[in-house]
Design a protein around this motif. Sequence first.
Motif, mmCIF file in Angstrom:
data_model
loop_
_atom_site.group_PDB
_atom_site.id
_atom_site.type_symbol
_atom_site.label_atom_id
_atom_site.label_comp_id
_atom_site.label_asym_id
_atom_site.label_seq_id
_atom_site.Cartn_x
_atom_site.Cartn_y
_atom_site.Cartn_z
ATOM 1 N N ILE A 32 60.420 -41.807 15.295
ATOM 2 C CA ILE A 32 60.929 -40.976 16.393
ATOM 3 C C ILE A 32 61.967 -39.992 15.858
ATOM 4 C CG2 ILE A 32 62.275 -40.997 18.525
ATOM 5 C CD1 ILE A 32 60.872 -43.703 19.164
ATOM 6 N N ARG A 33 62.891 -40.484 15.043
ATOM 7 C CA ARG A 33 63.941 -39.627 14.481
ATOM 8 C C ARG A 33 63.346 -38.503 13.634
ATOM 9 N NH1 ARG A 33 66.722 -43.322 11.977
ATOM 10 N NH2 ARG A 33 65.495 -43.136 10.098
ATOM 11 N N ASP A 34 62.383 -38.829 12.768
ATOM 12 C CA ASP A 34 61.776 -37.818 11.899
ATOM 13 C C ASP A 34 61.010 -36.763 12.700
ATOM 14 O OD1 ASP A 34 62.859 -39.189 9.774
ATOM 15 O OD2 ASP A 34 60.974 -40.179 9.209
ATOM 16 N N THR A 35 60.334 -37.198 13.753
ATOM 17 C CA THR A 35 59.595 -36.262 14.603
ATOM 18 C C THR A 35 60.561 -35.321 15.315
ATOM 19 O OG1 THR A 35 57.834 -37.880 14.911
ATOM 20 C CG2 THR A 35 57.946 -36.071 16.501
ATOM 21 N N LEU A 36 61.667 -35.860 15.835
ATOM 22 C CA LEU A 36 62.660 -35.028 16.511
ATOM 23 C C LEU A 36 63.328 -34.055 15.532
ATOM 24 C CD1 LEU A 36 64.337 -37.594 18.925
ATOM 25 C CD2 LEU A 36 62.625 -35.858 19.476
ATOM 26 N N SER A 51 62.809 -35.636 23.298
ATOM 27 C CA SER A 51 62.700 -34.248 22.875
ATOM 28 C C SER A 51 64.047 -33.776 22.342
ATOM 29 C CB SER A 51 62.238 -33.365 24.043
ATOM 30 O OG SER A 51 63.160 -33.449 25.110
ATOM 31 N N VAL A 52 64.049 -32.540 21.853
ATOM 32 C CA VAL A 52 65.269 -31.951 21.306
ATOM 33 C C VAL A 52 65.629 -30.733 22.143
ATOM 34 C CG1 VAL A 52 66.309 -30.892 19.270
ATOM 35 C CG2 VAL A 52 64.661 -32.724 18.990
ATOM 36 N N THR A 53 66.893 -30.604 22.485
ATOM 37 C CA THR A 53 67.363 -29.432 23.211
ATOM 38 C C THR A 53 68.407 -28.707 22.380
ATOM 39 O OG1 THR A 53 69.096 -30.653 24.355
ATOM 40 C CG2 THR A 53 66.983 -30.492 25.461
ATOM 41 N N LYS A 54 68.486 -27.393 22.573
ATOM 42 C CA LYS A 54 69.493 -26.589 21.876
ATOM 43 C C LYS A 54 70.735 -26.489 22.733
ATOM 44 C CE LYS A 54 67.262 -23.360 18.814
ATOM 45 N NZ LYS A 54 66.940 -21.970 18.552
ATOM 46 N N ILE A 71 83.191 -24.092 19.607
ATOM 47 C CA ILE A 71 82.274 -25.196 19.362
ATOM 48 C C ILE A 71 80.956 -24.567 18.936
ATOM 49 C CG2 ILE A 71 81.084 -27.172 20.361
ATOM 50 C CD1 ILE A 71 83.407 -27.286 22.434
ATOM 51 N N LYS A 72 80.481 -24.922 17.740
ATOM 52 C CA LYS A 72 79.278 -24.279 17.222
ATOM 53 C C LYS A 72 78.018 -24.807 17.904
ATOM 54 C CE LYS A 72 78.873 -27.375 13.285
ATOM 55 N NZ LYS A 72 78.770 -27.487 11.843
ATOM 56 N N ALA A 73 76.956 -24.040 17.800
ATOM 57 C CA ALA A 73 75.663 -24.410 18.375
ATOM 58 C C ALA A 73 75.144 -25.668 17.681
ATOM 59 C CB ALA A 73 74.671 -23.267 18.202
ATOM 60 N N SER A 74 74.390 -26.481 18.418
ATOM 61 C CA SER A 74 73.853 -27.712 17.836
ATOM 62 C C SER A 74 72.564 -28.106 18.545
ATOM 63 C CB SER A 74 74.877 -28.839 17.956
ATOM 64 O OG SER A 74 75.143 -29.135 19.311
ATOM 65 N N MET A 75 71.895 -29.071 17.968
ATOM 66 C CA MET A 75 70.689 -29.642 18.554
ATOM 67 C C MET A 75 71.059 -31.029 19.075
ATOM 68 S SD MET A 75 68.557 -27.250 17.949
ATOM 69 C CE MET A 75 66.902 -27.835 18.070
ATOM 70 N N ALA A 76 70.498 -31.416 20.232
ATOM 71 C CA ALA A 76 70.814 -32.711 20.829
ATOM 72 C C ALA A 76 69.534 -33.411 21.278
ATOM 73 C CB ALA A 76 71.746 -32.526 22.016
ATOM 74 N N PRO A 77 69.452 -34.730 21.062
ATOM 75 C CA PRO A 77 68.287 -35.455 21.542
ATOM 76 C C PRO A 77 68.347 -35.628 23.056
ATOM 77 C CG PRO A 77 69.850 -36.980 20.584
ATOM 78 C CD PRO A 77 70.393 -35.597 20.362
ATOM 79 N N LYS A 78 67.169 -35.708 23.674
ATOM 80 C CA LYS A 78 67.086 -35.862 25.127
ATOM 81 C C LYS A 78 65.980 -36.867 25.430
ATOM 82 C CE LYS A 78 65.911 -33.200 29.252
ATOM 83 N NZ LYS A 78 65.456 -31.917 29.752
ATOM 84 N N PHE A 79 66.216 -37.744 26.406
ATOM 85 C CA PHE A 79 65.195 -38.691 26.839
ATOM 86 C C PHE A 79 64.918 -38.467 28.311
ATOM 87 C CE2 PHE A 79 63.993 -42.723 28.850
ATOM 88 C CZ PHE A 79 62.810 -42.967 28.176
#
Length: 90
Positions: A32-36, A51-54, A71-79
Amino acid sequence: MNKTELIENVADQAGITKVAAGAALEAALASIRDTLKRGDSVTLVGFGSFSVTKRAARMGRNPKTGEALKIKASMAPKFTAGKPLKDALN
């Protein structure tokens, strides 16, 4: 329930050893982590979707000093829970 309790529960329900259940859980989480990380989503029918959100860059404040900081831009996991999971809880 923590990770150890989850492994014990999976081992009991599947009739396998705790070591095998732990290895299976670790492999599933790694997949799951590698796919995200690649930016793709993982859908488990009947359970939900990962999924991943920006997150855009934004201005924030240090709560201690009140100083403004960027605060810099980042990617966050979402369920997102699937309908069968939601129905099971209600």
